[in-house]
Scaffold this active site. Structure first.
Site, PDB file in Angstrom:
ATOM      1  N   LYS A   1       5.918   5.311  -4.507  1.00  0.00           N
ATOM      2  CA  LYS A   1       5.010   5.049  -5.802  1.00  0.00           C
ATOM      3  C   LYS A   1       3.795   4.581  -5.705  1.00  0.00           C
ATOM      4  CE  LYS A   1       5.528   0.288  -6.137  1.00  0.00           C
ATOM      5  NZ  LYS A   1       4.346  -0.372  -5.745  1.00  0.00           N
TER       6      LYS A   1
ATOM      7  N   ASP B   1      11.799  -3.538  -7.924  1.00  0.00           N
ATOM      8  CA  ASP B   1      11.525  -2.200  -8.021  1.00  0.00           C
ATOM      9  C   ASP B   1      12.397  -0.976  -7.881  1.00  0.00           C
ATOM     10  OD1 ASP B   1       9.002  -3.260  -8.530  1.00  0.00           O
ATOM     11  OD2 ASP B   1       8.152  -2.735  -6.608  1.00  0.00           O
TER      12      ASP B   1
END
Length: 313
Positions: free
Chosen positions: A27, A152
């Site tokens: 990401k 996350d």
């Protein structure tokens, strides 16, 4: 660094084998703003997560004895401390599933780069094992389990590009442009403690609605502080800025430049100094992991699951 991207061909070519290889995508934080610091010391933020079609691979083979056997390419990390192993054990405990798994991590993403490698590994273990073990937990329940492993992890579990607020727990799914990126990892590791203790770190950036943020120049509030502490990151970012708009992802150490097409990104990559590891990848608003799960479901693959082993507890 191994340099290949996720693709439907890579996903489909392995289906006939006994093991399945699931993507653990990277990401990037397209922007990151720190809006306040809470009394407990945690920082509230506004950030935009987007996945990349590049990352680690997690190979999984089902076991019938309930054991979780993990092999990986990460040195000096005990399996019991690995987020993949912990994710598998938590899923067993939550569901009462009596199946186990052989797990192997093909580590491709740089460790400590700010591209979400460990969180992505944990999420892939949860989502893939939930599918293979047929434990049938919802994504929201898997995200709750994932939150025990890292802040996350939930965004990787949900598998959609997301605008995150609070300390990262408030997610709004969105669809930013899917550009091409050149990501570099300087030869350094970032201490997040140093960054978040620095008095020069912005802590009161005004909160703005997502619609406004999406049409405003993207920035990272951590960037200047990181550059002040780590000259290697400053040098890598300076090199990227010769080619395209570039900035830090998360707290680093990775930096990225954005391009309109793959050709431009690959052209810059060919000029990359040898001291940097890096890769070219396209942003994607749907995680490659979820694309694979959907592909498997559509193909209605018959996985070799033992009968009557799905115990919900």
């Amino acid at each position: 660094m191994k340099n290949y991207q996720f693709s439907t061909a890579l996903l489909s070519s392995q289906i006939q084998g006994k093991k399945l290889r699931f993507p653990c995508p990277a990401k990037i934080n397209l922007f990151l703003y720190i809006t306040s610091q809470r009394p407990d010391g945690y920082h509230e933020l506004q950030t935009l997560f987007q996945f990349l079609n590049f990352g680690d691979w997690l190979s999984i083979e089902i076991r019938t004895d309930g054991k979780i056997i993990l092999t990986s390419e990460i040195p000096h990390l005990k399996n019991e401390d690995n987020l993949i192993y912990r994710a598998a054990k938590l899923l067993q405990q939550k569901t009462g599933c009596t199946l186990g798994a052989n797990l192997h991590l093909d580590k491709i993403l740089p460790i400590g780069g700010g591209v979400g490698g460990g969180s992505s590994n944990a999420a892939t273990a949860l989502v893939a094992l939930n599918y293979l073990w047929n434990t049938q937990l919802s994504l929201s329940t898997l995200a709750e389990i994932g939150l025990q492993l890292g802040a996350d992890v939930p965004v990787f579990v949900y598998g959609k590009a997301a605008f995150a607020e609070g300390v990262g727990e408030k997610l709004t799914f969105c669809q930013p442009p899917q550009k091409w990126f050149l990501v570099l990892k300087p030869e350094t590791s970032i201490s997040t403690a140093i960054i978040f203790k620095d008095p020069n770190l912005p802590r009161n950036t005004p909160k703005r609605p997502l619609a406004e943020l999406l049409i405003t120049k993207y920035e990272n509030d951590c960037e200047k502080v990181v550059l002040n502490h780590y000259s290697e990151v400053e040098e890598a970012l300076g090199w990227l800025l010769q080619y395209a708009p570039a900035r830090l992802t998360g707290t680093g150490a990775c930096v990225f430049a954005e391009f309109a097409n793959e050709q431009a990104a690959q052209s810059a990559f060919l000029d990359k100094p040898e001291k940097y590891v890096g890769f070219v990848a396209q942003g994607t608003n749907i995680s490659p992991l979820h694309q694979m799960i959907e592909y498997l479901s559509q193909q209605k693959q018959t996985l070799c699951l033992p009968n009557n082993t799905n115990s919900r507890g």
